[in-house]
Design a protein around this motif. Sequence first.
Motif, PDB file in Angstrom:
ATOM      1  N   ASP A  69       0.822  -1.210   0.000  1.00  0.00           N
ATOM      2  CA  ASP A  69       0.000   0.000   0.000  1.00  0.00           C
ATOM      3  C   ASP A  69       0.856   1.259   0.000  1.00  0.00           C
ATOM      4  OD1 ASP A  69       0.854  -0.776   2.557  1.00  0.00           O
ATOM      5  OD2 ASP A  69      -0.690   0.418   3.545  1.00  0.00           O
ATOM      6  N   ALA A  70       1.987   1.223  -0.701  1.00  0.00           N
ATOM      7  CA  ALA A  70       2.827   2.425  -0.817  1.00  0.00           C
ATOM      8  C   ALA A  70       2.127   3.413  -1.742  1.00  0.00           C
ATOM      9  CB  ALA A  70       4.197   2.057  -1.368  1.00  0.00           C
ATOM     10  N   PRO A  71       1.704   4.582  -1.233  1.00  0.00           N
ATOM     11  CA  PRO A  71       0.955   5.536  -2.046  1.00  0.00           C
ATOM     12  C   PRO A  71       1.872   6.393  -2.923  1.00  0.00           C
ATOM     13  CG  PRO A  71       1.247   6.410   0.146  1.00  0.00           C
ATOM     14  CD  PRO A  71       1.896   5.046   0.155  1.00  0.00           C
ATOM     15  N   THR A  72       1.273   7.022  -3.910  1.00  0.00           N
ATOM     16  CA  THR A  72       2.006   7.995  -4.721  1.00  0.00           C
ATOM     17  C   THR A  72       1.471   9.407  -4.504  1.00  0.00           C
ATOM     18  OG1 THR A  72       0.533   7.623  -6.611  1.00  0.00           O
ATOM     19  CG2 THR A  72       2.530   6.280  -6.482  1.00  0.00           C
ATOM     20  N   THR A  73       0.220   9.526  -4.090  1.00  0.00           N
ATOM     21  CA  THR A  73      -0.363  10.845  -3.824  1.00  0.00           C
ATOM     22  C   THR A  73       0.436  11.564  -2.745  1.00  0.00           C
ATOM     23  OG1 THR A  73      -2.583  10.029  -4.368  1.00  0.00           O
ATOM     24  CG2 THR A  73      -2.442  12.078  -3.118  1.00  0.00           C
ATOM     25  N   GLY A  74       0.908  12.764  -3.079  1.00  0.00           N
ATOM     26  CA  GLY A  74       1.694  13.552  -2.144  1.00  0.00           C
ATOM     27  C   GLY A  74       3.177  13.237  -2.193  1.00  0.00           C
ATOM     28  N   TYR A  75       3.551  12.197  -2.939  1.00  0.00           N
ATOM     29  CA  TYR A  75       4.967  11.794  -3.005  1.00  0.00           C
ATOM     30  C   TYR A  75       5.445  11.648  -4.453  1.00  0.00           C
ATOM     31  CZ  TYR A  75       3.924  10.467   1.820  1.00  0.00           C
ATOM     32  OH  TYR A  75       3.518  10.478   3.139  1.00  0.00           O
ATOM     33  N   SER A  76       4.607  12.014  -5.416  1.00  0.00           N
ATOM     34  CA  SER A  76       4.924  11.745  -6.821  1.00  0.00           C
ATOM     35  C   SER A  76       6.189  12.458  -7.289  1.00  0.00           C
ATOM     36  CB  SER A  76       3.744  12.126  -7.718  1.00  0.00           C
ATOM     37  OG  SER A  76       3.393  13.486  -7.538  1.00  0.00           O
ATOM     38  N   ALA A  77       6.560  13.584  -6.672  1.00  0.00           N
ATOM     39  CA  ALA A  77       7.786  14.278  -7.076  1.00  0.00           C
ATOM     40  C   ALA A  77       9.005  13.390  -6.862  1.00  0.00           C
ATOM     41  CB  ALA A  77       7.943  15.576  -6.287  1.00  0.00           C
ATOM     42  N   ASP A  78       8.952  12.537  -5.851  1.00  0.00           N
ATOM     43  CA  ASP A  78      10.083  11.664  -5.535  1.00  0.00           C
ATOM     44  C   ASP A  78       9.917  10.238  -6.051  1.00  0.00           C
ATOM     45  OD1 ASP A  78      11.467  13.674  -4.111  1.00  0.00           O
ATOM     46  OD2 ASP A  78      10.303  13.246  -2.294  1.00  0.00           O
ATOM     47  N   VAL A  79       8.691   9.734  -6.103  1.00  0.00           N
ATOM     48  CA  VAL A  79       8.493   8.323  -6.469  1.00  0.00           C
ATOM     49  C   VAL A  79       7.656   8.139  -7.733  1.00  0.00           C
ATOM     50  CG1 VAL A  79       8.686   7.648  -4.054  1.00  0.00           C
ATOM     51  CG2 VAL A  79       6.409   8.011  -5.034  1.00  0.00           C
ATOM     52  N   GLY A  80       7.207   9.226  -8.345  1.00  0.00           N
ATOM     53  CA  GLY A  80       6.385   9.109  -9.537  1.00  0.00           C
ATOM     54  C   GLY A  80       4.976   8.643  -9.217  1.00  0.00           C
ATOM     55  N   ASN A  81       4.211   8.385 -10.268  1.00  0.00           N
ATOM     56  CA  ASN A  81       2.826   7.956 -10.093  1.00  0.00           C
ATOM     57  C   ASN A  81       2.497   6.709 -10.917  1.00  0.00           C
ATOM     58  OD1 ASN A  81      -0.009   8.396  -9.179  1.00  0.00           O
ATOM     59  ND2 ASN A  81      -0.347   8.719 -11.377  1.00  0.00           N
ATOM     60  N   LYS A  82       3.185   6.539 -12.023  1.00  0.00           N
ATOM     61  CA  LYS A  82       2.930   5.412 -12.916  1.00  0.00           C
ATOM     62  C   LYS A  82       3.107   4.089 -12.180  1.00  0.00           C
ATOM     63  CE  LYS A  82       4.559   3.369 -17.258  1.00  0.00           C
ATOM     64  NZ  LYS A  82       5.511   3.533 -18.388  1.00  0.00           N
ATOM     65  N   THR A  83       2.122   3.194 -12.326  1.00  0.00           N
ATOM     66  CA  THR A  83       2.179   1.886 -11.663  1.00  0.00           C
ATOM     67  C   THR A  83       1.681   0.821 -12.631  1.00  0.00           C
ATOM     68  OG1 THR A  83       1.680   2.976  -9.547  1.00  0.00           O
ATOM     69  CG2 THR A  83       1.528   0.571  -9.613  1.00  0.00           C
ATOM     70  N   THR A  84       2.610   0.055 -13.187  1.00  0.00           N
ATOM     71  CA  THR A  84       2.237  -1.006 -14.121  1.00  0.00           C
ATOM     72  C   THR A  84       1.819  -2.258 -13.356  1.00  0.00           C
ATOM     73  OG1 THR A  84       3.989  -0.132 -15.564  1.00  0.00           O
ATOM     74  CG2 THR A  84       2.969  -2.226 -16.195  1.00  0.00           C
ATOM     75  N   PHE A  85       2.609  -2.610 -12.350  1.00  0.00           N
ATOM     76  CA  PHE A  85       2.305  -3.761 -11.492  1.00  0.00           C
ATOM     77  C   PHE A  85       2.391  -3.333 -10.035  1.00  0.00           C
ATOM     78  CE2 PHE A  85       4.320  -5.532 -15.309  1.00  0.00           C
ATOM     79  CZ  PHE A  85       3.381  -6.479 -15.721  1.00  0.00           C
TER      80      PHE A  85
END
Length: 324
Positions: free
Chosen positions: A128-144
Amino acid sequence: MACSRPPSQPPVGRRLLPLSRHRREMSSNKEQRSAVFVILFALITILILYSSNSANEVFHYGSLRGHIHRPVNLKKWGITDGYIPILGNKTLPSRCHQCVIVTSSSHLLGTKLGPEIERAECTIRMNDAPTTGYSADVGNKTTFRVVAHSSVFRVLRRPQEFVNRTPETVFIFWGPPSKMQKPQGSLVRVIQRAGLVFPNMEAYALSPTRMRQFDDLFRGETGKDREKSHSWLSTGWFTMVTAVELCDHVHVYGMVPPGHCSQRPHLQRMPYHYYEPKGPDECATYIQNEHSHKGNHHRFITEKRVFSSWAQLYGITFSHPSWT
């Protein structure tokens, strides 16, 4: 008139040593005693350290390598019989040329890697690692997204973050058959009910046969039986093997090398998850799990030693921090 007593004389056959010689002998005796004490102290210290290390090192990695052990070629594992479709009758998508694994490590905070991760052909995340609020560092794209049985409800309770935010995501759920497919309260049924609400959701579960293969792989690489050594394979282990199966090349962001935590106490405190700043410390979690004899624990450090041995074999690279 009192008689004066003659001064006492030393007994016959005994002579008083000169003062300087007496002092030299006393000094020599003290030095000998000090030397003996130092040697005994050193021996006791060595014994304590040896006993401590023997008790703590649950795993002696590489006991089979170079002798009986022959590395399993993960590229030859069959995808169709390893991943069971939970929703519909689809087959897990074909291989990606270049994949990135975005770990949940707080080492990614402040890296501004988001744009770089977005450009990757296939992006793999965990639990459950989120991307909202962290996309600048971890991105948002999630293929799997590889999800453990213990994280199923945390993922499905936040559909706006994990299902709707990236509708192209393929979910891969793993867990022991007793958790995933038990007659009462099956997690597979829970996921299937979620699929009725989100018809575009694509989800697979690792087959019981593949779960046994993962255990066999761990035993072959470490020389330790997972169950007898009271170990749980981590989501990182399942994610890495899945990535090697699906991808020609794998780049891992945020995973520390196996010897990283041995540098303590010089390391600063780092949260285990980038999205839980007040959560447990990363190294404290790794060391506690690696050395525990009671209960079932992840062997994070041992797993990273295995990943290091796979790096050249399977084209795996690591950055932030960089290591091989």
